[in-house]
Structure formats: structure tokens, C-alpha cells
Design a protein around this motif. Structure first.
Motif, PDB file in Angstrom:
ATOM      1  N   PRO A  33      21.426  79.970  19.167  1.00  0.00           N
ATOM      2  CA  PRO A  33      20.653  80.327  19.071  1.00  0.00           C
ATOM      3  C   PRO A  33      19.678  81.444  19.169  1.00  0.00           C
ATOM      4  CG  PRO A  33      20.581  77.927  19.320  1.00  0.00           C
ATOM      5  CD  PRO A  33      22.086  78.672  19.816  1.00  0.00           C
ATOM      6  N   GLY A  35      16.703  80.468  18.761  1.00  0.00           N
ATOM      7  CA  GLY A  35      14.495  79.946  18.925  1.00  0.00           C
ATOM      8  C   GLY A  35      14.047  80.970  18.035  1.00  0.00           C
ATOM      9  N   ARG A  38      10.087  83.076  21.911  1.00  0.00           N
ATOM     10  CA  ARG A  38      10.110  82.520  22.870  1.00  0.00           C
ATOM     11  C   ARG A  38      10.913  83.427  24.243  1.00  0.00           C
ATOM     12  NH1 ARG A  38      11.297  76.777  23.372  1.00  0.00           N
ATOM     13  NH2 ARG A  38      12.588  76.363  21.775  1.00  0.00           N
ATOM     14  N   TYR A 180      13.037  78.925  12.469  1.00  0.00           N
ATOM     15  CA  TYR A 180      12.157  77.886  13.031  1.00  0.00           C
ATOM     16  C   TYR A 180      12.095  76.521  13.562  1.00  0.00           C
ATOM     17  CZ  TYR A 180       7.655  77.012  13.320  1.00  0.00           C
ATOM     18  OH  TYR A 180       5.986  76.745  13.871  1.00  0.00           O
ATOM     19  N   TYR A 181      12.702  76.587  12.368  1.00  0.00           N
ATOM     20  CA  TYR A 181      13.401  74.877  13.505  1.00  0.00           C
ATOM     21  C   TYR A 181      14.187  74.479  13.547  1.00  0.00           C
ATOM     22  CZ  TYR A 181       8.804  73.628  10.618  1.00  0.00           C
ATOM     23  OH  TYR A 181       7.825  73.853   9.740  1.00  0.00           O
ATOM     24  N   GLU A 182      14.911  74.445  14.654  1.00  0.00           N
ATOM     25  CA  GLU A 182      15.853  73.581  15.271  1.00  0.00           C
ATOM     26  C   GLU A 182      17.027  72.994  14.513  1.00  0.00           C
ATOM     27  OE1 GLU A 182      15.340  71.204  18.961  1.00  0.00           O
ATOM     28  OE2 GLU A 182      13.840  71.988  19.701  1.00  0.00           O
ATOM     29  N   LYS A 183      16.155  72.481  13.391  1.00  0.00           N
ATOM     30  CA  LYS A 183      17.428  72.018  12.118  1.00  0.00           C
ATOM     31  C   LYS A 183      17.920  73.007  10.916  1.00  0.00           C
ATOM     32  CE  LYS A 183      15.846  67.477  11.395  1.00  0.00           C
ATOM     33  NZ  LYS A 183      15.235  66.085  10.416  1.00  0.00           N
ATOM     34  N   GLY A 184      17.446  74.422  10.671  1.00  0.00           N
ATOM     35  CA  GLY A 184      18.016  75.403  10.450  1.00  0.00           C
ATOM     36  C   GLY A 184      17.732  75.125   8.305  1.00  0.00           C
ATOM     37  N   ASP A 229       9.191  65.303  11.316  1.00  0.00           N
ATOM     38  CA  ASP A 229       9.130  67.071  11.494  1.00  0.00           C
ATOM     39  C   ASP A 229       7.735  67.630  11.840  1.00  0.00           C
ATOM     40  OD1 ASP A 229      11.930  67.051  12.717  1.00  0.00           O
ATOM     41  OD2 ASP A 229      12.146  66.684  10.134  1.00  0.00           O
TER      42      ASP A 229
END
Ligand code: COI
Length: 368
Positions: A33, A35, A38, A180-184, A229
């Protein structure tokens, strides 16, 4: 759809020492991913504004640290605002920018609230398209990834008196991003914030300015340290009406009605909010932009009428909410993502990647 040849190429100052490498890996070779925020593309776009001259000096140049006067009023008094929009590469190879004009219009209008000069819509649009075209190799190829476009307008005059500055820079960064959220699309746990507020009536809540995000950081960090979150913001006056969730607009489905808080000076007029409302209305969904209180939400959860909750925003697109924490109370949503959130996510991303028809002319395709 036809692609646009629009650009600013011929009028640009010789930027022209475009370097061939920035040190960051090209996203084309970067494994998922990615992310969010970054990695940056090779170039940045800058435009200058000064009293008397207006907008001038458009440059696309290698991304580098800025030389800013240490007395610049953006640094001291927060006279700055930003936007966030995205470009997508479809399976057909075409790069499409989603709702560019709505984003630029929001920046154009919002600048007035901060006593900043309005951006030049035509010049900004043409320069931005040229910038994306130059860094087209940075638009990721994977479904679920995109090029996040971050315009930033800030006061540069070095002067410590408190008044609107006389000089400004509009800067644009390009960042290949994934979820945007790591959790997708996995459901978020949201903390209903009862101590801090994001903004106040008559304040800056409808403007995409850094101050609103600074105001949110402590509550968001505390929520995170408690296993949540993000936070759900309540209105500053009554501390009971729902406003936004994290950096997103908020929607709930109660029975067959989808509700989102109405726009005003405490809520950002989200472009994904607007796209979602347009789509839901076209599907015949009963949609209300109305005040909704935390008591109504709790009652709907207790009666079993609360079907789903989700946030909408450019970065996350649609973020389903699975649980809300209010003090010791926990409201669990029956479906996350629910039917409406899933349909919105699939339709919006389908349009963005050129897989579904662009019925509302939301896309600007860039000629290679
Ligand atoms: C958006 O999703 O629209 C945002 O503004 C998120 C950004 C602040 C990271």
C-alpha cells in the motif's frame, strides 16, 4: 469523453531545469500500500500574488524546501488554506481529475473569509492541468490508488502587524496515494467528542483552513489512544447536534431516510458530500439535509432504525462507521459498510476510474 489539451505550457517561465530524479521512488514501481501523503511527485507548482500585480509568476519546478520569510503571516497568524482533489488513471490509461472545478471554486470562495485574494480560476486550472500532465508518470496504476492534488494558499509577507498580508503564494503538491485509512473500507470506531469543538458559528468551519485541523488534533489523538479511529464533532452551542466526522462529512441512514447535517458556517461543503447527495437523489433515496441530534441517533439505535453511518471525503471517499462511543455508551451499527455506503463507494470510484458513465461532467480527462 474527449481529453483536454488545456495547459499553460507556452506561458510558463523557464522551469526548465527539470531534474530527472527526486529521490522518491516512482509510484509505478512502488508496491501497494502507498498509504496517504508520504510520497511526492517530482515537481511543484507555484504562483505568486502581490498587491497591484495580482497573480503572476507561474512556475513548475522541482519540489524543494521553500525559502519563506520567518515573519510570514501564514506562520504566525495562520492566514492559509488548502484544497484536496484527486486524479485517477483508468484501466484504459486515461488520467481523469475528479470535480476539479468544484474544488477550485471552493478555494476561490473560501479565500474571502480569510481576507486572502481569490485565486484566478482560469490560470490555476490551466497551470494545475499542466503540472499533472508533467508528472503524469506519478499517477498510480492500481485500482484504489490515485494522485492526490494538494493546493495550498498562504500569506508570505514578512510583517508582524496583524492585518491581511500583501503577498501570497499558491503552491500545488502532487502525492500518489492509496487508502486514507489503513483499514480501507473496514468499519471505523468513532468517538463522540463532548469536550472540544471543531469550530463555532461565525467561525472558520466552512473554510478549508489549517486552523480547523489544528483544533481537531488533540481530541483525535485522545480518541486514538482510547482505541477509536476518529471523532464525531458536536455543535459548539448546544453540544448535541452532529456536525462532521474526523475530516469528513457525516451521513446516517435511519429507516429509509439518509440524513446529513445541513451546510452552514460550521460545516465544510464537501465535494464528496455533494456527489453523494446527487447520486442518492438520482437513485430515488429519501435524503435530508437537516439538523440531527445525538439523542435522535441514540434513540434510532435503540429502536433498531439506525441502519448505517459513514463519512464522505476526498481522501477516504466513503468511510463506513461500525461503532460510536459516547461516554460509556456504545452504539453498534448493524451493517458496515451498509448498502448505501457500498453503492456510493462503488459508483463514485467507478466514475473516477472511467468505468461508469460521467453523467454529471465531473471528470476532466488529461491528454497524454
Ligand atoms: C478530505 O478528505 O477532503 C480531506 O480534507 C482530508 C485531508 C485533510 C487529509
Amino acid at each position: 469523453m474527449r481529453c483536454t489539451q488545456e495547459g499553460y505550457g507556452a506561458r510558463l517561465r523557464p522551469m526548465q531545469n527539470i531534474s530527472s530524479g527526486s529521490g522518491s521512488p516512482s509510484p509505478v514501481r512502488t508496491p501497494a500500500p502507498l498509504g496517504f501523503g508520504r510520497i511526492f511527485s517530482e515537481h511543484m507548482l507555484t504562483l505568486q500574488w502581490s498587491q497591484g500585480r495580482g497573480w503572476h509568476d507561474v512556475q513548475i519546478k522541482p519540489r524543494a524546501a521553500l525559502a519563506v520569510d520567518p515573519a510570514a503571516s501564514a506562520l504566525h497568524y495562520g492566514q492559509s488554506m488548502f484544497e484536496g482533489l484527486k486524479a485517477f488513471r483508468g484501466a484504459d490509461g486515461v488520467i481523469r481529475v475528479f470535480r476539479m472545478d468544484a474544488h477550485l471554486q471552493r478555494m476561490h470562495t473560501g479565500a474571502a473569509r480569510l481576507a486572502m485574494p481569490a485565486i484566478d480560476l482560469e490560470l490555476t486550472r490551466a497551470s494545475l492541468l499542466e503540472h499533472v500532465r508533467r508528472d503524469a508518470s506519478w499517477v498510480p496504476r492500481e485500482r484504489g490508488q490515485s494522485l492526490y492534488i494538494r493546493p495550498l494558499l498562504f500569506a508570505t509577507e514578512g510583517f508582524l502587524g496583524v492585518r491581511p498580508a500583501n503577498t501570497y503564494t499558491l503552491l500545488v503538491l502532487l502525492s500518489p496515494v492509496g487508502a486514507y485509512y489503513e483499514k480501507g473500507l473496514e468499519a471505523l470506531r468513532i468517538w463522540v467528542e463532548q469536550e472540544h469543538v471543531r469550530t463555532t458559528p461565525g467561525g472558520l468551519g466552512a473554510v478549508k483552513t489549517g486552523a480547523n485541523y489544528a483544533a481537531s488534533l488533540l481530541a483525535a489523538a485522545r480518541a486514538k489512544s482510547n482505541g477509536f479511529d476518529q471523532v464525531l464533532w458536536l455543535d459548539a452551542v448546544h453540544r448535541k447536534n452532529l456536525e462532521e466526522v474526523g475530516t469528513m462529512n457525516f451521513f446516517v441512514r435511519i429507516g429509509d431516510e439518509v440524513v446529513t447535517p445541513p451546510l452552514g458556517d460550521t460545516i465544510l461543503a464537501g465535494i464528496t458530500r455533494d456527489s453523494s447527495l446527487t447520486l442518492m437523489r438520482s437513485w430515488g433515496v429519501r435524503v435530508s439535509e437537516r439538523v440531527i441530534s445525538i439523542e435522535e441517533l441514540i434513540a434510532a439505535s435503540r429502536s433498531g432504525a439506525l441502519q448505517e453511518a459513514f463519512g464522505t471525503g476526498t481522501a477516504a471517499v466513503i468511510a463506513p462507521v461500525g461503532e460510536l462511543g459516547i461516554g460509556d455508551l456504545r452504539l453498534r451499527l448493524p451493517a458496515a459498510p451498509g448498502e448505501i455506503a457500498s453503492r456510493l463507494y462503488n459508483t463514485i470510484t467507478g466514475i473516477q476510474y472511467g468505468e461508469l458513465p460521467d453523467r454529471y461532467n465531473w471528470l476532466t480527462a488529461i491528454c497524454p
